[in-house]
Scaffold this motif. Structure first.
Motif, PDB file in Angstrom:
ATOM      1  N   PRO A 259       0.814  -1.226   0.000  1.00  0.00           N
ATOM      2  CA  PRO A 259       0.000   0.000   0.000  1.00  0.00           C
ATOM      3  C   PRO A 259       0.844   1.271   0.000  1.00  0.00           C
ATOM      4  N   LEU A 260       1.974   1.252   0.714  1.00  0.00           N
ATOM      5  CA  LEU A 260       2.857   2.420   0.714  1.00  0.00           C
ATOM      6  C   LEU A 260       3.405   2.689  -0.680  1.00  0.00           C
ATOM      7  N   ASP A 261       3.827   1.620  -1.378  1.00  0.00           N
ATOM      8  CA  ASP A 261       4.332   1.782  -2.742  1.00  0.00           C
ATOM      9  C   ASP A 261       3.274   2.386  -3.652  1.00  0.00           C
ATOM     10  N   ILE A 262       2.048   1.895  -3.540  1.00  0.00           N
ATOM     11  CA  ILE A 262       0.974   2.375  -4.408  1.00  0.00           C
ATOM     12  C   ILE A 262       0.710   3.855  -4.174  1.00  0.00           C
ATOM     13  N   GLU A 263       0.603   4.256  -2.915  1.00  0.00           N
ATOM     14  CA  GLU A 263       0.282   5.645  -2.602  1.00  0.00           C
ATOM     15  C   GLU A 263       1.394   6.584  -3.041  1.00  0.00           C
ATOM     16  N   VAL A 264       2.637   6.200  -2.789  1.00  0.00           N
ATOM     17  CA  VAL A 264       3.763   7.061  -3.162  1.00  0.00           C
ATOM     18  C   VAL A 264       3.869   7.179  -4.677  1.00  0.00           C
ATOM     19  N   MET A 265       3.728   6.070  -5.388  1.00  0.00           N
ATOM     20  CA  MET A 265       3.831   6.104  -6.840  1.00  0.00           C
ATOM     21  C   MET A 265       2.704   6.932  -7.454  1.00  0.00           C
ATOM     22  N   LYS A 266       1.508   6.875  -6.865  1.00  0.00           N
ATOM     23  CA  LYS A 266       0.400   7.707  -7.356  1.00  0.00           C
ATOM     24  C   LYS A 266       0.716   9.184  -7.158  1.00  0.00           C
ATOM     25  N   GLN A 267       1.318   9.534  -6.029  1.00  0.00           N
ATOM     26  CA  GLN A 267       1.662  10.926  -5.754  1.00  0.00           C
ATOM     27  C   GLN A 267       2.743  11.437  -6.709  1.00  0.00           C
ATOM     28  N   LEU A 268       3.687  10.563  -7.061  1.00  0.00           N
ATOM     29  CA  LEU A 268       4.832  10.989  -7.864  1.00  0.00           C
ATOM     30  C   LEU A 268       4.572  10.927  -9.364  1.00  0.00           C
ATOM     31  N   SER A 269       3.686  10.040  -9.793  1.00  0.00           N
ATOM     32  CA  SER A 269       3.551   9.774 -11.227  1.00  0.00           C
ATOM     33  C   SER A 269       3.084  10.986 -12.017  1.00  0.00           C
ATOM     34  N   THR A 270       2.373  11.910 -11.381  1.00  0.00           N
ATOM     35  CA  THR A 270       1.911  13.109 -12.083  1.00  0.00           C
ATOM     36  C   THR A 270       2.907  14.255 -11.985  1.00  0.00           C
ATOM     37  N   ARG A 271       4.003  14.049 -11.270  1.00  0.00           N
ATOM     38  CA  ARG A 271       4.960  15.131 -11.047  1.00  0.00           C
ATOM     39  C   ARG A 271       6.321  14.885 -11.682  1.00  0.00           C
ATOM     40  N   VAL A 272       6.634  13.630 -11.992  1.00  0.00           N
ATOM     41  CA  VAL A 272       7.992  13.302 -12.416  1.00  0.00           C
ATOM     42  C   VAL A 272       7.947  12.063 -13.296  1.00  0.00           C
TER      43      VAL A 272
END
Length: 381
Positions: free
Chosen positions: A157-170
């Motif tokens: 779950p941590l991986d999913i949330e972090v990747m969702k936060q980053l995928s639109t920025r970088v």
């Protein structure tokens, strides 16, 4: 109606423009910023040193890690280096995030990372609006390597949330660490689960655009995503007698540059040899422009949305009215508090006066009692 294109004679030199551009780029070099993100112990530092075949970062001392466990914070570490190859210079910046995901409670542990990425876009945007735009310290992240634990299951779950936060920025690139801990069949099944999870949660990862002459090569690279990697700063002897980076085991060697062992070569080609320019340009043209557009629209400066400016004016008026009401409320509270303190002082003064009167009455009664006792004593005599 635009004028039709006219074929120019081949001898005037227009066809030499790519060569001019190549000379300019070669002279200026390039800036490339890469972020490595993942839990401790996944070999991020070793991978970076293996990728650039030099020691760019040193390992953390154990007591330094223990101190971070106490502080329970995610830090941002910036390492700079200048790499030259065949006369071409790259100003490389490696951004590490020690402390990420290392604690029992990892709530909002991605906030410092997201804020850092946004701050770099905002800082570059402010720099571009200045009259003098030289000497810019551009730290916009061109590629973010997210290291995943080789559990063999799926994303946490941590991986999913972090990747969702980053995928639109970088430009997000998922990487499976320590590929030598899984068998090839387990690794392939693990990759399939990760791909399904990424697709299910709508996580946007970097997709390389094929060039005219490398369509098949680009497709082969992207087919390996998420990339399984092995990092090693030591050289071992391969089965064919050659020497290269790898890890030596009793059963043989895990070869870093052997594509049947891991995807290190494919990931290196993507980052450096074939698509470094795409990573840089997509950061400029996509992620930075999205940030800039969102920021300006929020400020009511959108050219194609007049309602945004009207909302901005309305928000400003409402904020002014809110500030005025808050000021009036604060002043009223201050006056009421002053009145209450005065009333309290009067009550205290009245209480002291009554206490004094009571003490006087007590003394008078005591005196009368003493006189009465004296009279009784005289009568008995």
């Amino acid at each position: 109606m635009p004028a039709p294109a006219v074929a120019a004679p081949s001898h005037i030199g227009i066809a030499n423009l790519p060569n001019q551009r190549h000379k300019i780029v070669s002279r200026k070099g390039a800036r490339f910023t890469i972020m490595v993100l993942g839990e401790s112990g996944l070999g991020k530092t070793t991978f970076i040193n293996t990728l650039f075949t030099t020691i760019l970062k040193d390992y953390k001392k154990p007591e330094h890690r223990f101190a971070k466990q106490i502080n329970n914070t995610v830090e941002i570490e910036i390492t700079r280096a200048e790499i030259e190859e065949k006369g071409f210079n790259v100003q490389l910046t490696v951004i590490d995030t020690p402390g990420f995901g290392d604690y029992v409670n990892n709530r909002d542990c991605w906030a410092p990372i997201v804020n850092f990425i946004d701050d770099q876009h905002h800082g570059y945007m402010k720099h571009e609006s200045r009259p003098e735009r030289k000497n810019s310290d551009d730290l916009r992240v061109h590629a973010c390597l997210y290291f995943i634990q080789p559990t063999g299951h799926t994303l946490k779950p941590l991986d999913i949330e972090v990747m969702k936060q980053l995928s639109t920025r970088v430009n997000l690139i998922p990487v499976i660490a320590k590929a030598d801990t899984l068998t090839p069949s387990d690794m392939q099944a693990f990759k399939d689960r990760i791909r399904d999870c990424i697709s299910h949660h709508g996580i946007q990862i970097f997709q390389a655009t094929p060039h005219d002459d490398d369509d098949a090569a680009t497709k082969a690279i992207m087919a390996a995503s998420p990339f399984s990697v092995i990092g090693s700063e030591t050289e071992v002897t391969y089965a064919d007698g050659s020497v290269g980076p790898g890890r030596q085991y009793l059963w043989g060697a895990a070869e870093v540059e052997n594509e049947s062992h891991c995807d290190f070569k494919k990931l290196r080609n993507l980052l450096i040899r074939t698509h470094m320019h795409d990573l840089i340009s997509s950061t400029e043209e996509t992620h930075f422009e999205n940030f800039r557009s969102t920021k300006l629209t929020a400020e009511g400066r959108s050219d194609d949305d007049p309602s945004a400016r009207a909302r901005k004016v309305m928000d400003t008026k409402m904020k002014e009215e809110e500030d005025a009401l808050r000021k009036r409320f604060t002043e009223q509270v201050r006056l009421e508090e002053a009145r209450f303190r005065q009333w309290e002082q009067r009550l205290i003064a009245e209480r002291d006066r009554l206490n004094q009167d009571l003490e006087q009455q007590h003394r008078a009664v005591k005196q009368l009692e003493d006189e009465y006792e004296e009279v009784l004593a005289l009568r008995k005599k």
